[in-house]
Design an enzyme around this catalytic site. Structure first.
Site, mmCIF file in Angstrom:
data_model
loop_
_atom_site.group_PDB
_atom_site.id
_atom_site.type_symbol
_atom_site.label_atom_id
_atom_site.label_comp_id
_atom_site.label_asym_id
_atom_site.label_seq_id
_atom_site.Cartn_x
_atom_site.Cartn_y
_atom_site.Cartn_z
ATOM 1 N N ILE A 12 0.836 -1.208 0.000
ATOM 2 C CA ILE A 12 0.000 0.000 0.000
ATOM 3 C C ILE A 12 0.870 1.258 0.000
ATOM 4 C CG2 ILE A 12 -1.800 1.287 1.242
ATOM 5 C CD1 ILE A 12 -2.651 -1.486 2.478
ATOM 6 N N ASP A 31 11.862 2.608 5.140
ATOM 7 C CA ASP A 31 11.418 1.212 5.072
ATOM 8 C C ASP A 31 12.626 0.318 5.343
ATOM 9 O OD1 ASP A 31 8.748 -0.217 3.357
ATOM 10 O OD2 ASP A 31 10.442 -1.447 4.007
ATOM 11 N N GLN A 75 4.463 -4.506 11.039
ATOM 12 C CA GLN A 75 4.395 -5.944 10.945
ATOM 13 C C GLN A 75 2.924 -6.167 10.602
ATOM 14 O OE1 GLN A 75 3.461 -9.310 11.119
ATOM 15 N NE2 GLN A 75 2.547 -8.590 13.031
ATOM 16 N N TYR A 141 -2.228 -7.976 16.912
ATOM 17 C CA TYR A 141 -2.136 -6.999 15.813
ATOM 18 C C TYR A 141 -3.238 -5.950 15.942
ATOM 19 C CZ TYR A 141 -2.674 -5.267 10.993
ATOM 20 O OH TYR A 141 -2.831 -4.463 9.881
ATOM 21 N N LYS A 145 -2.905 -1.856 16.790
ATOM 22 C CA LYS A 145 -3.450 -0.799 15.914
ATOM 23 C C LYS A 145 -4.352 0.136 16.724
ATOM 24 C CE LYS A 145 -1.776 -1.715 11.762
ATOM 25 N NZ LYS A 145 -0.849 -0.784 11.117
ATOM 26 N N ASN A 170 -10.079 -5.231 4.019
ATOM 27 C CA ASN A 170 -9.119 -6.183 3.439
ATOM 28 C C ASN A 170 -8.673 -5.663 2.069
ATOM 29 O OD1 ASN A 170 -7.988 -8.781 2.628
ATOM 30 N ND2 ASN A 170 -9.166 -9.543 4.370
ATOM 31 N N VAL A 184 -5.630 -13.048 0.746
ATOM 32 C CA VAL A 184 -6.219 -14.243 0.138
ATOM 33 C C VAL A 184 -6.450 -14.062 -1.372
ATOM 34 C CG1 VAL A 184 -8.617 -13.626 0.746
ATOM 35 C CG2 VAL A 184 -8.007 -16.017 0.466
ATOM 36 N N ARG A 208 -15.354 -11.092 4.419
ATOM 37 C CA ARG A 208 -14.484 -9.926 4.489
ATOM 38 C C ARG A 208 -14.999 -8.868 3.531
ATOM 39 N NH1 ARG A 208 -13.397 -12.046 8.416
ATOM 40 N NH2 ARG A 208 -11.415 -12.792 9.225
HETATM 41 P P1 NAD Z 1 3.396 -4.552 3.574
HETATM 42 O O1 NAD Z 1 4.015 -5.606 4.435
HETATM 43 O O2 NAD Z 1 3.457 -4.695 2.099
HETATM 44 O O3 NAD Z 1 3.953 -3.124 3.963
HETATM 45 C C1 NAD Z 1 4.543 -2.828 5.202
HETATM 46 C C2 NAD Z 1 5.866 -2.159 4.918
HETATM 47 O O4 NAD Z 1 6.469 -1.789 6.176
HETATM 48 C C3 NAD Z 1 6.858 -3.064 4.183
HETATM 49 O O5 NAD Z 1 7.445 -2.372 3.102
HETATM 50 C C4 NAD Z 1 7.901 -3.402 5.267
HETATM 51 O O6 NAD Z 1 9.183 -3.640 4.717
HETATM 52 C C5 NAD Z 1 7.837 -2.180 6.144
HETATM 53 N N1 NAD Z 1 8.248 -2.439 7.526
HETATM 54 C C6 NAD Z 1 7.837 -3.463 8.319
HETATM 55 N N2 NAD Z 1 8.435 -3.382 9.517
HETATM 56 C C7 NAD Z 1 9.234 -2.276 9.474
HETATM 57 C C8 NAD Z 1 10.119 -1.681 10.400
HETATM 58 N N3 NAD Z 1 10.293 -2.195 11.620
HETATM 59 N N4 NAD Z 1 10.792 -0.566 10.035
HETATM 60 C C9 NAD Z 1 10.627 -0.039 8.788
HETATM 61 N N5 NAD Z 1 9.811 -0.569 7.861
HETATM 62 C C10 NAD Z 1 9.128 -1.673 8.219
HETATM 63 O O7 NAD Z 1 1.863 -4.452 4.072
HETATM 64 P P2 NAD Z 1 0.666 -3.569 3.511
HETATM 65 O O8 NAD Z 1 -0.452 -4.496 3.258
HETATM 66 O O9 NAD Z 1 1.121 -2.639 2.449
HETATM 67 O O10 NAD Z 1 0.283 -2.720 4.806
HETATM 68 C C11 NAD Z 1 0.518 -1.330 4.933
HETATM 69 C C12 NAD Z 1 -0.144 -0.847 6.212
HETATM 70 O O11 NAD Z 1 -1.556 -1.031 6.123
HETATM 71 C C13 NAD Z 1 0.297 -1.602 7.456
HETATM 72 O O12 NAD Z 1 0.369 -0.688 8.536
HETATM 73 C C14 NAD Z 1 -0.823 -2.584 7.686
HETATM 74 O O13 NAD Z 1 -0.906 -2.978 9.051
HETATM 75 C C15 NAD Z 1 -2.009 -1.758 7.250
HETATM 76 N N6 NAD Z 1 -3.182 -2.529 6.845
HETATM 77 C C16 NAD Z 1 -3.127 -3.358 5.749
HETATM 78 C C17 NAD Z 1 -4.269 -4.063 5.368
HETATM 79 C C18 NAD Z 1 -4.272 -4.974 4.163
HETATM 80 O O14 NAD Z 1 -5.322 -5.573 3.875
HETATM 81 N N7 NAD Z 1 -3.178 -5.101 3.425
HETATM 82 C C19 NAD Z 1 -5.456 -3.926 6.105
HETATM 83 C C20 NAD Z 1 -5.480 -3.082 7.214
HETATM 84 C C21 NAD Z 1 -4.347 -2.377 7.564
#
Ligand code: NAD
Length: 282
Positions: A12, A31, A75, A141, A145, A170, A184, A208
Site C-alpha cells: 500500500i 522502510d 508488521q 495486531y 493498531k 481487506n 487471500v 471480508r
Molecule cells: P506490507 O508488508 O506490504 O507493507 C509494510 C511495509 O512496512 C513493508 O514495506 C515493510 O518492509 C515495512 N516495515 C515493516 N516493519 C518495518 C520496520 N520495523 N521498520 C521499517 N519498515 C518496516 O503491508 P501492507 O499491506 O502494504 O500494509 C501497509 C499498512 O496497512 C500496514 O500498517 C498494515 O498494518 C495496514 N493494513 C493493511 C491491510 C491490508 O489488507 N493489506 C489492512 C489493514 C491495515
C-alpha cells in the site's frame, strides 16, 4: 510541501508514494525492506533503508523536516502477531511511537495512520460496522493498531497534532504479496496460475470487505488534502465470503480445478464488513 511515507516500499505505502510523486510532491520513504521490495520504490522518492524502531531515525526527520507523515510501516500479519505478540508490539506499538514522537519534535502538521477496520472491531454486533462500533480486537495486531489510535488522540489533545486514522478493510490489488500468510486474493490467484489447489482455511464461510488498493490510496490523498481529523473506516460495505471470493476468481481465471479446506486460523473474526459512509461524507 514535503512528505514522509513509512513503509513506502510495501504493497500500500509504495502506491501512496506513487500518487504523491505524480502530484509533484517531494516524498521520502523509510522502510527496512522486511516485507517491502526494492522494485516497489519510486525512483523519484528519497529512500532511507531504516527501521522505525531505531532511535537514529531522528536524523532522517532532522534532514527531511516533513510536513505530513503517512505511517504505513508495520508488521502487517495478524497470524505472526498471534505467534509472537512481543515482536508485533515492538514494531507496531514501540516503533510507531518512535515515529509519532519524532513527528512531535519536528513539528509535523498531520499524521495519517494505517489502522485496521478488519482487526479492531472483533466479532461484529452490526453489519456493516460504523466507527463507533465497540472495539474488541481478537489479535495482538488489532490491539496494537487500536492502541496507536489512542496514542494519536493523546498527541492531538495534548500537543495539538492533527491525525487521520484510516481503518482499512481487506486491501487487494497489484503488488500484494502472495507468498505471505495474508492476502487471500493474491494467494488464490497465484495458486491457480501455478496450477496448485487453493486451500481455504476453515469452512470458507468467513466474510471480508475487499477494497481495491487504488481506492485506499485515494482515501489517503483525501485525508491529506481535506481539513479532516479522526478515525475513518475505508471499505466497500460489501461482504464477500472466502468461498464466494474463490468462485469469483475461479470464474474470472477460468481455473478448471477445485479447492481444499484446511484448519481455521485463530485471531480472526468470522464476519467483517465496514460502513465507510463517514469517509464518503467528509
Ligand atoms: P506490507 O508488508 O506490504 O507493507 C509494510 C511495509 O512496512 C513493508 O514495506 C515493510 O518492509 C515495512 N516495515 C515493516 N516493519 C518495518 C520496520 N520495523 N521498520 C521499517 N519498515 C518496516 O503491508 P501492507 O499491506 O502494504 O500494509 C501497509 C499498512 O496497512 C500496514 O500498517 C498494515 O498494518 C495496514 N493494513 C493493511 C491491510 C491490508 O489488507 N493489506 C489492512 C489493514 C491495515
Amino acid at each position: 510541501m514535503k512528505i514522509l511515507v513509512t513503509g513506502g516500499a510495501g504493497f500500500i505505502g509504495s502506491q501512496i508514494v506513487d500518487a504523491l510523486i505524480e502530484k509533484g510532491i517531494r516524498t521520502a520513504i523509510i522502510d527496512n525492506l522486511s516485507t517491502g521490495k526494492k522494485e516497489n520504490i519510486n525512483p523519484k522518492a528519497t529512500f532511507y533503508q531504516a527501521d522505525i524502531r531505531d532511535k537514529a531515525i531522528k536524523e532522517i526527520f532532522e534532514k527531511e523536516r516533513p510536513d505530513i507523515v503517512f505511517h504505513e510501516a508495520a508488521q502487517a500479519s495478524v497470524r505472526l502477531s498471534v505467534a509472537d505478540p512481543c515482536m508485533d508490539a515492538d514494531i507496531n506499538i514501540v516503533g510507531s511511537l518512535n515515529i509519532i514522537e519524532n513527528c512531535r519534535v519536528y513539528g509535523v502538521k498531520k499524521i495519517i495512520f494505517a489502522s485496521s477496520g478488519g482487526a479492531i472491531y472483533g466479532e461484529q454486533e452490526s453489519f456493516p460496522a460504523p466507527e463507533p462500533h465497540p472495539t474488541r480486537p481478537l489479535s495482538p495486531y488489532g490491539a496494537a493498531k487500536l492502541s496507536i489510535e489512542h496514542y494519536l488522540e493523546y498527541y492531538r489533545l495534548v500537543f495539538g497534532i492533527p491525525y487521520v486514522a484510516l481503518r482499512y478493510s481487506n486491501v487487494y490489488g497489484p503488488r500484494q504479496d502472495p507468498f505471505g500468510e495474508a492476502g487471500v486474493v493474491a494467494i488464490f490467484t497465484s495458486q491457480m496460475l501455478r496450477g496448485e489447489t487453493p486451500t481455504v482455511n476453515g469452512d470458507g464461510g468467513k466474510t471480508r470487505d475487499y477494497v481495491f488498493v487504488k481506492d485506499v490510496v485515494a482515501a489517503n490523498i483525501a485525508a491529506m488534502e481535506k481539513e479532516v481529523s479522526g478515525v475513518f473506516n475505508i471499505g466497500t460495505g460489501k461482504e464477500t465470503s472466502v468461498n464466494g471470493l474463490y468462485e469469483i476468481i475461479k470464474n474470472k481465471a477460468g481455473y478448471p480445478g477445485d479447492k481444499k479446506h484446511g484448519p481455521a486460523k485463530t485471531g480472526e473474526q468470522y464476519r467483517s464488513v465496514l460502513d465507510a459512509s463517514l469517509a464518503k461524507k467528509d
